[in-house]
Design an enzyme around this catalytic site. Structure first.
Site, PDB file in Angstrom:
ATOM      1  N   ASP A  59      -2.213 -10.712  -2.396  1.00 41.25           N
ATOM      2  CA  ASP A  59      -2.817 -10.273  -1.139  1.00 41.25           C
ATOM      3  C   ASP A  59      -4.307  -9.989  -1.388  1.00 41.25           C
ATOM      4  O   ASP A  59      -4.693  -9.640  -2.508  1.00 41.25           O
ATOM      5  CB  ASP A  59      -2.096  -9.005  -0.653  1.00 41.25           C
ATOM      6  CG  ASP A  59      -2.539  -8.551   0.720  1.00 41.25           C
ATOM      7  OD1 ASP A  59      -1.845  -8.884   1.700  1.00 41.25           O
ATOM      8  OD2 ASP A  59      -3.587  -7.872   0.821  1.00 41.25           O
ATOM      9  N   ASP A  78      -4.176 -13.141   3.447  1.00 41.95           N
ATOM     10  CA  ASP A  78      -5.409 -12.653   4.082  1.00 41.95           C
ATOM     11  C   ASP A  78      -6.642 -12.969   3.231  1.00 41.95           C
ATOM     12  O   ASP A  78      -7.735 -12.472   3.488  1.00 41.95           O
ATOM     13  CB  ASP A  78      -5.326 -11.154   4.422  1.00 41.95           C
ATOM     14  CG  ASP A  78      -4.670 -10.316   3.351  1.00 41.95           C
ATOM     15  OD1 ASP A  78      -4.407 -10.835   2.242  1.00 41.95           O
ATOM     16  OD2 ASP A  78      -4.415  -9.122   3.620  1.00 41.95           O
ATOM     17  N   HIS A 122      -5.976  -7.463  -0.480  1.00 43.65           N
ATOM     18  CA  HIS A 122      -6.191  -6.034  -0.754  1.00 43.65           C
ATOM     19  C   HIS A 122      -5.430  -5.582  -1.999  1.00 43.65           C
ATOM     20  O   HIS A 122      -4.350  -6.093  -2.287  1.00 43.65           O
ATOM     21  CB  HIS A 122      -5.728  -5.196   0.450  1.00 43.65           C
ATOM     22  CG  HIS A 122      -6.378  -5.592   1.744  1.00 43.65           C
ATOM     23  ND1 HIS A 122      -5.784  -6.465   2.631  1.00 43.65           N
ATOM     24  CD2 HIS A 122      -7.561  -5.242   2.283  1.00 43.65           C
ATOM     25  CE1 HIS A 122      -6.587  -6.635   3.679  1.00 43.65           C
ATOM     26  NE2 HIS A 122      -7.671  -5.907   3.492  1.00 43.65           N
ATOM     27  N   HIS A 168       0.827  -1.224   0.000  1.00 43.39           N
ATOM     28  CA  HIS A 168       0.000   0.000   0.000  1.00 43.39           C
ATOM     29  C   HIS A 168       0.858   1.271   0.000  1.00 43.39           C
ATOM     30  O   HIS A 168       0.315   2.375  -0.161  1.00 43.39           O
ATOM     31  CB  HIS A 168      -0.945   0.040   1.211  1.00 43.39           C
ATOM     32  CG  HIS A 168      -1.943  -1.069   1.229  1.00 43.39           C
ATOM     33  ND1 HIS A 168      -2.849  -1.267   0.210  1.00 43.39           N
ATOM     34  CD2 HIS A 168      -2.170  -2.057   2.133  1.00 43.39           C
ATOM     35  CE1 HIS A 168      -3.598  -2.338   0.489  1.00 43.39           C
ATOM     36  NE2 HIS A 168      -3.200  -2.839   1.644  1.00 43.39           N
TER      37      HIS A 168
END
Ligand code: OKP
Ligand code: ZN
Length: 398
Positions: free
Chosen positions: A231, A339, A233, A182
């Site tokens: 991931d 995740d 996200h 991120h």
């Protein structure tokens, strides 16, 4: 230890970042991205003969490679933010922003009204360099994010000296934490400060460039590298860093309409030289093993085709490498988040443990030297076993 054991690069400094809390769903909650995550993974991999834990290299010039990804003012901010905050009377636990320069806040102002960042007070600076409330900066944060990047660069370095040009025998895992995908060129958020995978990619490209004589690479062609981000996200930071860069293909599978909410659509395709080198695969909440692995297979086919497509463009102008040489040298970097697991406390996919082995096998079929870099995963007790399943599926040791 068999010499086929996969190398796992780890730096204990990664444990130092340990903020007491974060703000999530309107509440103060214990920090999900905790040092226990790295401990769980390390413990699991240590107990298996398929892995060999190696300390990150101490005398690497980490900052040299961080600077290839992040702006100097952002790096200096991360280095000094805690001390400036405390000197200003801020809470000793951590720096946390509360006000952000939303584009609509300043939209009617002429640009010359924008204050010089250096003159901002500590909490304003925190909002200037961060996009959410999940990145508290503690006294030890800078040490930890440097250690995390060091683990990723050390892993990348061992790839460059590997005897085998491709395949599982020449692949490595960076047990980095805090994560990185991120983090943008001058922006933190989503537990990420330095973009470890981006830094490792620049390291690989830089090492390759310095092994080539000037005559053989007059245009300064960059080594083509694909980043696969699995991931849960969207890796908004990795996308931003390489958005207009033709040498790096970024491919992400992630949840649609979930954090970070405002990036990750299929319309984001890259720009300029990087056009069509950014490919997003948003998936609905509740995604299961079957649809996840079939999407990963199509994502993988884009990676497979990246090299020839890229060389076709380059060959028309000034070929730095023969297609064959470049194919041999192309490397993959995988942002490995687990995740996507059914029991993850902050995510909404439904993958079972069995899917992680399959993910590893799909990635292995690309037959490239692969650098795995740890990203997310918050079901702490299942983390190590899911990571291990991906890596063993990849190596064929499961
Ligand atoms: C980091 B990584 C979700 C709130 C999310 C931050 C999540 C950062 C995830 N309801 N807060 O990509 O695993
Ligand atoms: Zn994540």
């Amino acid at each position: 230890i068999p010499d086929t054991a996969m190398k796992v690069f780890y730096d204990p400094g990664c444990l130092l970042h340990d903020p007491p809390y974060e703000i999530l769903s309107g509440q103060l909650v214990p920090y999900f991205e905790s040092p226990a995550r790295a401990r769980n993974i390390k413990h699991e991999l240590e107990s298996s003969p398929s892995f060999k834990i190696i300390g990150a290299e101490g005398d690497l010039d980490v900052l040299k490679y961080v600077r290839m990804v992040h702006n100097e003012d952002y790096i200096q901010y991360l280095r000094t933010a805690y001390q400036e905050w405390v000197e200003d009377g801020g809470d000793k636990s951590a720096v946390l922003p509360e006000t952000f320069p939303h584009p609509k806040l300043t939209s009617v102002l002429p640009s010359e009204y924008n204050p010089d960042v250096k003159t901002l007070c500590p909490i304003a600076k925190a909002g200037f360099y961060c996009f959410d409330l999940s990145c508290p900066i503690t006294e030890a944060t800078y040490m930890a994010i440097t250690a995390s990047a060091r683990a990723a660069i050390s892993a990348a370095k061992s790839l460059t000296s590997s005897a085998k040009p491709s395949g599982p025998e020449s692949s490595v895992f960076a047990l980095s934490r805090p994560p990185g995908h991120h983090a943008g060129s001058s922006l933190c958020g989503g537990y990420c400060f330095f973009n470890n995978v981006a830094i490792a990619v620049r390291f690989l490209q830089d090492s390759h460039a310095s092994t080539m004589s000037e005559g053989s690479n007059p245009q300064g062609e960059m080594l083509p590298i694909a980043i696969l981000d699995i991931d849960y996200h969207h890796g908004n930071g990795t996308q931003e860093i390489f958005y207009s860069d033709g040498s790096v293909l970024y491919v992400s599978l992630h949840a649609q309409n979930d954090y970070p909410y405002f990036t990750g659509s299929t319309k984001e395709k890259g720009s300029g030289e990087g056009l069509n080198r950014n490919i997003n695969f948003p998936l609905p909440r509740g995604t299961t093993d079957e649809s996840y692995s079939s999407t990963l297979r199509s994502a993988a086919s884009h990676i497979k085709h990246f090299n020839p497509a890229y060389l076709a463009v380059r060959c028309a102008t000034a070929p730095a490498l023969s297609p064959k040489a470049s194919a041999d040298l192309e490397r993959d970097a995988t942002s490995l988040g687990v995740d996507t697991y059914k029991d993850d406390p902050i995510s909404d996919f439904k993958l079972t443990h069995a899917c992680y082995g399959e993910i590893g096998r799909i990635i292995a079929r690309l037959d490239k030297p692969t650098l795995f870099v740890m990203e997310g995963g918050y079901a702490v007790d299942a983390l190590g076993s899911n990571v291990r399943a991906v890596l063993e599926g990849f190596e064929g040791t499961d």
